[in-house]
Design a protein around this motif. Structure first.
Motif: not given
Length: 221
Positions: A20-21, A24-25, A28, A129-130, A133-134, A136-137
């Motif tokens: 997921s990270a 996201a990158t 972005e 992208v948010s 990132r979320r 991933e969490e």
């Protein structure tokens, strides 16, 4: 043996979070390449896409090994199955970032986006992208409330995506058919990226609760 087994399960979830990270990158960077007509950034996303594919293959191989060797049940089984499905969605997110980067490269040295739509794509880029990132969490925490909160950002991306059609169909549109086609496709890439992020979050709700949130109108999430 059981302790080692649960370590493997934690590693499996950790590898999914890393995916997921990665995506996201990728999005972005692809968005920046699109907005700035930056060929080097576009090439970076294109070159790194194979790493996302490899990460999916690694997750699936690890998941299938756990299924074959450990015969997991209950929450553990849900975790393994969720990872298999979520890894597919994350790989697709990487592919969508790749498509954005290729669009930027295709129009280089020109910018693929007329100035009138650039703010919309900037906002969509930040939103998706948010979401990743979320996600991933959420994979790490399995927080059901955090997973549900992703819907608001997804709805905003959908709104912008719909609005883009009114922009390119307006009587005063002056940028031609090619630009309209680019915008239509690019908007779709961002919209689908957001949908896949929400799908991954729903898989984590399934892990935590044993119930897969609905996908249809009126279904709870």
């Amino acid at each position: 043996m059981r302790e080692a087994y649960h370590v493997e399960l934690d590693e499996l979830a950790g590898n999914l979070a890393k995916m997921s990270a990665q995506v996201a990158t990728a999005m972005e960077t692809a968005t920046k390449a699109l907005l700035d007509a930056d060929l080097a950034l576009a090439q970076r996303v294109i070159g790194d896409d194979a790493k996302v594919d490899d990460a999916r293959a690694e997750c699936e191989e690890q998941a299938y090994a756990l299924l074959a060797l450990q015969a997991p049940v209950a929450t553990d089984l849900r975790t393994v199955l969720a990872v298999i499905h979520a890894a597919e969605s994350l790989e697709r997110m990487g592919d969508l970032a790749l498509h954005v980067a290729k669009a930027a490269r295709r129009r280089y040295p020109n910018n693929a986006l007329p100035d009138v739509v650039r703010p919309y794509f900037s906002e969509m880029g930040e939103a998706v992208v948010s979401l990743a990132r979320r996600t991933e969490e959420v994979i790490k925490s399995r927080d059901v409330d955090a997973a549900r909160s992703l819907e608001a950002d997804d709805d905003r991306v959908d709104e912008i995506h719909r609005h883009l059609f009114s922009v390119i169909m307006a009587k005063d549109w002056e940028f031609g058919v090619a630009a309209a086609v680019d915008i239509t496709l690019l908007g779709r890439f961002y919209e689908r990226y957001a949908d896949h992020a929400v799908s991954v979050a729903k898989r984590m709700v399934f892990v935590a609760t044993g119930k897969m949130p609905g996908y249809g109108p009126g279904d709870d999430f």
